[in-house]
Design a protein around this motif. Structure first.
Motif, PDB file in Angstrom:
ATOM      1  N   THR A   1     -10.366  -3.952  27.268  1.00 23.90           N
ATOM      2  CA  THR A   1     -10.253  -5.416  27.234  1.00 23.90           C
ATOM      3  C   THR A   1     -11.447  -6.046  27.929  1.00 23.90           C
ATOM      4  OG1 THR A   1      -7.846  -5.328  27.245  1.00 23.90           O
ATOM      5  CG2 THR A   1      -8.851  -7.380  27.953  1.00 23.90           C
ATOM      6  N   LYS A   2     -11.795  -5.491  29.085  1.00 21.59           N
ATOM      7  CA  LYS A   2     -12.928  -6.023  29.844  1.00 21.59           C
ATOM      8  C   LYS A   2     -14.201  -6.010  29.022  1.00 21.59           C
ATOM      9  CE  LYS A   2     -12.697  -5.239  34.826  1.00 21.59           C
ATOM     10  NZ  LYS A   2     -13.154  -4.333  35.894  1.00 21.59           N
TER      11      LYS A   2
ATOM     12  N   ASP B   1     -11.677 -16.151  18.610  1.00 18.21           N
ATOM     13  CA  ASP B   1     -11.170 -15.396  17.470  1.00 18.21           C
ATOM     14  C   ASP B   1     -10.763 -14.014  17.963  1.00 18.21           C
ATOM     15  OD1 ASP B   1     -10.792 -13.907  15.177  1.00 18.21           O
ATOM     16  OD2 ASP B   1     -12.425 -14.857  14.098  1.00 18.21           O
ATOM     17  N   ASP B   2      -9.478 -13.724  17.862  1.00 17.79           N
ATOM     18  CA  ASP B   2      -8.969 -12.486  18.432  1.00 17.79           C
ATOM     19  C   ASP B   2      -9.042 -11.326  17.446  1.00 17.79           C
ATOM     20  OD1 ASP B   2      -5.742 -11.485  19.850  1.00 17.79           O
ATOM     21  OD2 ASP B   2      -7.776 -10.743  20.183  1.00 17.79           O
ATOM     22  N   GLY B   3     -10.254 -11.048  16.968  1.00 17.23           N
ATOM     23  CA  GLY B   3     -10.417  -9.914  16.069  1.00 17.23           C
ATOM     24  C   GLY B   3      -9.715 -10.109  14.733  1.00 17.23           C
ATOM     25  N   SER B   4      -9.814 -11.318  14.185  1.00 18.12           N
ATOM     26  CA  SER B   4      -9.170 -11.568  12.892  1.00 18.12           C
ATOM     27  C   SER B   4      -9.821 -10.742  11.794  1.00 18.12           C
ATOM     28  CB  SER B   4      -9.312 -13.043  12.497  1.00 18.12           C
ATOM     29  OG  SER B   4      -8.813 -13.872  13.501  1.00 18.12           O
ATOM     30  N   LYS B   5      -9.033 -10.438  10.788  1.00 20.12           N
ATOM     31  CA  LYS B   5      -9.576  -9.678   9.660  1.00 20.12           C
ATOM     32  C   LYS B   5     -10.541 -10.564   8.884  1.00 20.12           C
ATOM     33  CE  LYS B   5      -5.407  -6.866   9.281  1.00 20.12           C
ATOM     34  NZ  LYS B   5      -4.382  -7.688   9.952  1.00 20.12           N
ATOM     35  N   THR B   6     -10.089 -11.792   8.625  1.00 22.89           N
ATOM     36  CA  THR B   6     -11.017 -12.733   7.988  1.00 22.89           C
ATOM     37  C   THR B   6     -11.427 -13.743   9.041  1.00 22.89           C
ATOM     38  OG1 THR B   6      -9.058 -13.890   7.240  1.00 22.89           O
ATOM     39  CG2 THR B   6     -10.236 -12.584   5.611  1.00 22.89           C
ATOM     40  N   SER B   7     -12.714 -13.758   9.316  1.00 19.63           N
ATOM     41  CA  SER B   7     -13.216 -14.581  10.412  1.00 19.63           C
ATOM     42  C   SER B   7     -12.988 -16.064  10.170  1.00 19.63           C
ATOM     43  CB  SER B   7     -14.702 -14.307  10.605  1.00 19.63           C
ATOM     44  OG  SER B   7     -15.246 -15.302  11.431  1.00 19.63           O
ATOM     45  N   VAL B   8     -12.731 -16.763  11.265  1.00 18.60           N
ATOM     46  CA  VAL B   8     -12.490 -18.195  11.159  1.00 18.60           C
ATOM     47  C   VAL B   8     -13.811 -18.951  11.343  1.00 18.60           C
ATOM     48  CG1 VAL B   8     -12.005 -18.642  13.581  1.00 18.60           C
ATOM     49  CG2 VAL B   8     -10.767 -19.917  11.855  1.00 18.60           C
TER      50      VAL B   8
ATOM     51  N   ASN C   1     -12.005  -6.398  18.687  1.00 19.09           N
ATOM     52  CA  ASN C   1     -10.714  -5.902  18.199  1.00 19.09           C
ATOM     53  C   ASN C   1      -9.619  -6.881  18.599  1.00 19.09           C
ATOM     54  OD1 ASN C   1     -12.083  -3.647  17.456  1.00 19.09           O
ATOM     55  ND2 ASN C   1     -10.686  -2.201  18.418  1.00 19.09           N
ATOM     56  N   ASN C   2      -8.528  -6.832  17.896  1.00 17.32           N
ATOM     57  CA  ASN C   2      -7.411  -7.697  18.252  1.00 17.32           C
ATOM     58  C   ASN C   2      -6.786  -7.239  19.560  1.00 17.32           C
ATOM     59  OD1 ASN C   2      -4.047  -7.876  17.611  1.00 17.32           O
ATOM     60  ND2 ASN C   2      -5.277  -9.734  17.640  1.00 17.32           N
ATOM     61  N   LEU C   3      -6.772  -8.138  20.533  1.00 16.18           N
ATOM     62  CA  LEU C   3      -6.198  -7.766  21.833  1.00 16.18           C
ATOM     63  C   LEU C   3      -4.867  -8.456  22.105  1.00 16.18           C
ATOM     64  CD1 LEU C   3      -9.385  -7.927  24.111  1.00 16.18           C
ATOM     65  CD2 LEU C   3      -8.258  -5.884  23.234  1.00 16.18           C
ATOM     66  N   GLY C   4      -4.728  -9.674  21.591  1.00 13.08           N
ATOM     67  CA  GLY C   4      -3.503 -10.421  21.861  1.00 13.08           C
ATOM     68  C   GLY C   4      -3.826 -11.808  22.388  1.00 13.08           C
ATOM     69  N   GLN C   5      -2.840 -12.708  22.287  1.00 14.42           N
ATOM     70  CA  GLN C   5      -3.090 -14.094  22.662  1.00 14.42           C
ATOM     71  C   GLN C   5      -3.415 -14.250  24.145  1.00 14.42           C
ATOM     72  OE1 GLN C   5      -0.086 -17.352  22.785  1.00 14.42           O
ATOM     73  NE2 GLN C   5      -1.094 -18.056  20.940  1.00 14.42           N
TER      74      GLN C   5
ATOM     75  N   ILE D   1      -4.466 -12.562  34.078  1.00 17.19           N
ATOM     76  CA  ILE D   1      -3.705 -12.297  32.859  1.00 17.19           C
ATOM     77  C   ILE D   1      -3.998 -10.863  32.433  1.00 17.19           C
ATOM     78  CG2 ILE D   1      -3.205 -12.985  30.488  1.00 17.19           C
ATOM     79  CD1 ILE D   1      -4.087 -15.744  31.076  1.00 17.19           C
ATOM     80  N   HIS D   2      -3.115  -9.949  32.803  1.00 14.64           N
ATOM     81  CA  HIS D   2      -3.301  -8.557  32.405  1.00 14.64           C
ATOM     82  C   HIS D   2      -2.496  -8.209  31.180  1.00 14.64           C
ATOM     83  CE1 HIS D   2      -4.750  -7.405  36.684  1.00 14.64           C
ATOM     84  NE2 HIS D   2      -5.720  -7.813  35.921  1.00 14.64           N
ATOM     85  N   GLN D   3      -1.468  -9.029  30.914  1.00 18.92           N
ATOM     86  CA  GLN D   3      -0.671  -8.803  29.718  1.00 18.92           C
ATOM     87  C   GLN D   3      -1.418  -9.403  28.542  1.00 18.92           C
ATOM     88  OE1 GLN D   3       2.037  -7.136  29.426  1.00 18.92           O
ATOM     89  NE2 GLN D   3       2.711  -6.860  31.518  1.00 18.92           N
ATOM     90  N   ASN D   4      -1.998  -8.538  27.726  1.00 15.83           N
ATOM     91  CA  ASN D   4      -2.789  -9.035  26.610  1.00 15.83           C
ATOM     92  C   ASN D   4      -1.976  -9.744  25.556  1.00 15.83           C
ATOM     93  OD1 ASN D   4      -5.043  -8.074  27.785  1.00 15.83           O
ATOM     94  ND2 ASN D   4      -5.374  -6.376  26.379  1.00 15.83           N
ATOM     95  N   ARG D   5      -0.769  -9.275  25.362  1.00 17.45           N
ATOM     96  CA  ARG D   5       0.004  -9.813  24.236  1.00 17.45           C
ATOM     97  C   ARG D   5       0.917 -10.940  24.709  1.00 17.45           C
ATOM     98  NH1 ARG D   5      -1.962  -8.020  19.825  1.00 17.45           N
ATOM     99  NH2 ARG D   5      -3.144  -6.110  20.047  1.00 17.45           N
TER     100      ARG D   5
END
Lengths: 108, 226
Positions: free
Chosen positions: A93-94, B36-43, B59-63, B168-172
């Motif tokens: 993540t970092k 952009d959280d690693g979207s498949k189609t970029s915004v 890569n998608n990490l989470g909100q 914020i350690h909780q990625n999701r």
């Protein structure tokens, strides 16, 4: 409660406590796993030894002792691996975060 | 109102052109940061010429992770206030000044939106969601000890000092509860203000399933143990 439970349970709880804080402690882990490995060899060579130990602890069969032992081992291993995964997740993540910030664009 | 010191963080994942509707009223007034959280189609293509800041996770990490990235970016740029805002049109941009005024008063470090303060806001929530949120409220009160009327609202505003302190350690999705825990840990002064959330077909389709609550609880409990 038999003798085994009286000894093992506090040991487990104590070790879990240590493990919680010190999950990165490589030496302790390596030591434990080496002992287990050597123990495995010894038991294979002298199976009667296992029975003798279990009798001493109040369990009838050596195989039961082995089962309890393996169960505990499984829990430890799982916690250890999961913790490692979490740690790596944080590192990843970092890195992703740093790249994202460094490559930020202003969409003019 | 120092609007050019205010950064609006908008996490985006697989959003469509509709994101333009969301950011349009914000342009020129605030600094908008789309992560952009690693979207498949970029915004990215939808944001051309808008003047927003665009960041992308490989890569998608989470909100939760996307918000933290946006916050770090804003802090590095010397922000004064940070606002969390959804990309899907659920949040009402007209309420932003109210959030900022509350912070400007100097009495609070973080302002949280709540759907459960005003009747018309409560009635706008779909029944199942309302039920789940009430449960979430209980879980949150139990886990964090901070009694809120709305424990899972993405509309927030905070000072830069608060933003620096909040981990914020909780990625999701469990980041929402983590933020609340962090409020307690850092003894931040918080206030809830009413927000109206618009539930459209689009946002409903994109939103979390009710079952995700189980994931959230799981993440939080494990997070506590490890």
């Amino acid at each position: 409660m038999n003798l085994l439970q009286l000894i093992i349970i506090p040991i487990i709880l104590f070790l879990l406590l240590i493990y919680q804080r010190n999950l990165k402690n490589q030496i302790l882990t390596r030591l434990i796993f080496t002992l287990i490995f050597l123990g495995g060899i010894v038991i294979t060579l002298y199976p009667k030894l296992l029975d003798a130990i279990s009798q001493f602890l109040g369990i009838s069969r050596g195989i039961d002792l082995l089962l309890y032992f393996i169960t505990i081992l499984f829990y430890f291993s799982f916690i250890k691996i999961y913790s490692k995964l979490r740690s790596q997740e944080k590192t990843i993540t970092k890195i992703i975060r740093e790249v994202a910030i460094n490559e930020a664009k202003k969409m003019d | 109102m120092q609007n050019n010191d205010t950064y609006i963080i908008i996490p985006a994942y697989n959003e469509t052109e509709k994101i333009k509707e969301t950011i349009d009223p914000l342009l020129g007034k605030y600094n908008v940061v789309v992560v952009d959280d690693g979207s498949k189609t970029s915004v990215e293509s939808f944001l051309e010429g808008t003047g927003v800041y665009y960041l992308k996770h490989l890569n998608n990490l989470g909100q939760g992770a996307a918000l933290r990235t946006g916050m770090d970016f804003a802090l590095r740029n010397g922000c004064k206030y940070i606002v969390h805002f959804d990309a899907d049109g659920q949040h009402n941009y007209k309420e932003i000044p109210e959030f900022l005024n509350t912070l400007e008063s100097g009495d609070f470090d973080i302002v949280l939106g709540s759907r459960f303060i005003e009747r018309k806001n409560i009635e706008a929530i779909p029944k199942l969601r309302r039920y789940l949120l009430r449960i979430a409220k209980l879980v949150n009160n139990f886990i964090t000890g901070v009694k809120l009327t709305d424990a899972h609202n993405g509309f927030r505003a905070m000072t830069s000092e608060a933003a620096e302190k909040i981990r914020i350690h909780q990625n999701r999705m469990s980041h929402a509860t983590e933020i609340i825990s962090e409020i307690k840990r850092n003894k931040l002064r918080y206030k809830e203000i009413p927000t109206y959330i618009t539930y459209s077909d689009y946002s409903q389709a994109k939103g979390q399933s009710g079952l995700n609550s189980i994931n959230i609880i799981f993440d939080l409990l494990i997070g506590r143990l490890m």
